[in-house]
Design an enzyme around this catalytic site. Structure first.
Site, PDB file in Angstrom:
ATOM      1  CG  LEU A 468     -16.911  12.468  28.573  1.00 21.25           C
ATOM      2  CD1 LEU A 468     -17.859  11.803  29.556  1.00 21.25           C
ATOM      3  CD2 LEU A 468     -16.045  11.438  27.870  1.00 21.25           C
ATOM      4  CG  HIS A 469     -18.058  18.647  26.286  1.00 22.64           C
ATOM      5  ND1 HIS A 469     -17.578  19.598  27.169  1.00 22.64           N
ATOM      6  CD2 HIS A 469     -19.044  17.993  26.949  1.00 22.64           C
ATOM      7  CE1 HIS A 469     -18.245  19.527  28.303  1.00 22.64           C
ATOM      8  NE2 HIS A 469     -19.140  18.556  28.201  1.00 22.64           N
ATOM      9  CB  CYS A 470     -15.677  14.372  20.855  1.00 17.29           C
ATOM     10  SG  CYS A 470     -16.884  13.060  20.832  1.00 17.29           S
TER      11      CYS A 470
END
Length: 533
Positions: A468-470
């Site tokens: 979830l670090h896009c």
């Protein structure tokens, strides 16, 4: 509200948008900050341990679902993103890790002049109120509190000691001289409450004369005339409304929403836009492309002591006592995020600096990251921080209320596969080393039958997913095909910028919120510098 006019319009009140709005109103510009979500009144937002309750709450979360991942057995990736004041900074894990100096120096070497570590460090420090005090690497005058976790954790201590016994040096500051080593995280909390971007940059300041916040309002396109941004068109209570900007429109919607807004406005790959009969304003072939994220794989362990978050979750008595302790004294397990410690390692001798984060989390859930398993258990997560694979965000429909297509192409690169297998093997080593080993009843996953590299790789393919670090879908650069230039101006359209994590030309080796806030500080400074000239 129609045709209301402002100096600047900032789209998205998340980690970047709150910063940009704050810095502009400090200079007495009239700013409209537009947020698709509502106010951050949900109490779980402000309790550090409460973020697990926000993971699938559609009232404050976009709850995106990715496309089938071709290299992960066509599994889909769930992508929670904040739809609330403070954005994802109101629902994330609050971990403050900037990334390594080499990350930013690589940006500069690739043509992003002025974005090397020496240039960006002052902006990290500008936003920061470091509770440990001022130093070369840390500031104390900023609105964003960066705090130590309120107490040590028995299992986290064991994890750190096991990592040390395997050769990882103790590291008290992953944002200091070096990232390598093992230790506790710092988090964005103040007095053991979440200190979101909304709290840090917008609250308790007498800026109401200059700032207007338009909540529950979704921007559906940028109004562009003669290749110049003039304002935005929105949907509010089912009706279309327009707002005008005298100076600039700043898109801070994040890595998924920012490219979607650009494409809906006619800025993107012309062939893809024409599929949906969207008039092409500017052919920018890489809008939505170059999507990157960290890929992670869990190792999970059944614990022989009832000291995990799982035990707290499944016991009414424990929860009541923990709640009383938190609300009366702001202490106890609710004051922490449960994601306590990390070990940064190199997966092979060719790496000059760490490329893997091995994180300790005091809980263990199923594959859907939902309810904790009904027994004492914890997780050691291998997270590849320097991936090669890239994906995309594309329109699935010209309807602005439809979610876009999101695909990461995780595991496409053999280098990525090799690295994550090495990471999982190291995570298992930590679990098999005292003192952490003494707390383990059994390895739940991958489990004792998974032994060879080939079996571990197959396990990773079956279990692994997004951290979830896009980033990267509106990437910055000096080349003509970059979406924004080094001042974050959108190429091909005047008076329009993108300021958020989507502009990263390459993902950093750490959690992305700190770097996103830095980008917003630096982008705001570029805007203000131009106004002085």
């Amino acid at each position: 509200m129609n045709n209301s006019s402002y100096d600047y319009i900032v789209v998205g009140a998340g980690s970047a948008g709150c910063v940009v709005a704050r810095r502009l109103i400090e200079q007495q510009f009239r700013v409209l900050l537009i947020e698709a979500g509502s106010s951050d009144t949900n109490p779980y937002i402000h309790i550090p341990m409460g973020y697990g309750k926000l993971f699938k709450d559609k009232k404050i979360n976009w709850c995106y679902e990715g496309e089938p991942e071709p290299f992960l057995n066509n599994r889909k990736s769930y992508q929670p993103r904040g739809k609330v004041l403070g954005g994802t900074g109101s629902i994330n894990g609050m971990i403050y890790v900037r990334g390594q100096p080499e990350d930013f120096d690589a940006w500069e070497s690739a043509g992003c002049n002025g974005w090397g570590f020496d240039s960006v460090l002052p902006y990290f420090k500008k936003s920061q109120n470091q509770v440990r005090g001022e130093s070369y690497y840390h500031g104390i005058d900023g609105p964003l509190w960066v705090s130590d976790l309120p107490s040590r954790d028995e299992l986290a201590d064991a994890f750190i000691e096991s990592s040390y016994n395997l050769g990882s040096p103790y590291n008290n500051d992953f944002n200091g001289e070096t990232q390598e080593g093992t230790g506790y995280y710092q988090v964005t909390t103040k007095n053991n409450k979440r200190w979101s971007p909304a709290q840090a940059f917008l609250r308790n300041h007498n800026f109401s004369k200059y700032l207007s916040i338009q909540k529950n309002t979704q921007v559906i396109k940028i109004n562009i005339e003669d290749k110049s941004a003039k304002g935005v068109e929105c949907i509010f209570k089912g009706k279309k409304i327009n707002f005008n900007a005298n100076k600039e429109v700043i898109i801070s919607g994040g890595t998924i929403n920012s490219p979607q807004i650009l494409m809906l406005s006619g800025i993107g790959d012309s062939q893809e836009l024409q599929k949906f009969d969207i008039p092409v304003i500017h052919h920018s072939p890489y809008v939505g492309k170059r999507l990157q994220d960290h890929f992670g794989v869990v190792t999970e362990y059944k614990c022989n002591k009832p000291i995990t978050v799982n035990d707290l979750y499944h016991s009414n008595t424990r929860r009541v006592f923990a709640a009383i302790k938190y609300f009366l004294f702001k202490s106890g397990p609710f004051a922490s995020n449960g994601n306590y410690a990390n070990t940064f390692i190199k997966t092979n001798s060719t790496q000059a600096t760490p490329d893997m984060m091995i994180s300790f989390m005091a809980w263990c859930t199923g594959e859907d990251l939902g309810e904790p398993k009904p027994f004492s258990a914890f997780t050691v997560l291998a997270e590849h921080s320097r991936p090669q694979s890239r994906g995309f965000v594309k329109l699935k429909s010209p309807d602005p209320l439809k979610h876009p297509a999101i695909q990461f192409n995780f595991f496409e690169s053999q280098e990525d596969r090799d690295a994550i297998v090495a990471g999982v093997k190291y995570a298992r080593k930590i679990g098999n080393t005292d003192p952490l080993k003494s707390y383990i009843m059994e390895e739940i996953n991958p489990g004792p039958t998974i032994k060879t590299d080939e079996e571990i790789e197959e396990y990773c393919q079956k279990i692994g997913g997004s951290l979830l670090h896009c980033v990267g879908t509106c990437f910055m650069g000096s080349e003509k095909d970059s979406v924004v230039d080094n001042e974050l101006k959108v190429r091909g359209v005047k008076n329009l910028r993108v300021i958020d994590a989507s502009i990263m030309p390459k993902i950093i080796s750490g959690n992305t919120q700190a770097a996103t806030i830095m980008i917003a500080e630096k982008g705001s400074d570029s805007i203000l510098s131009e106004n002085k000239n």
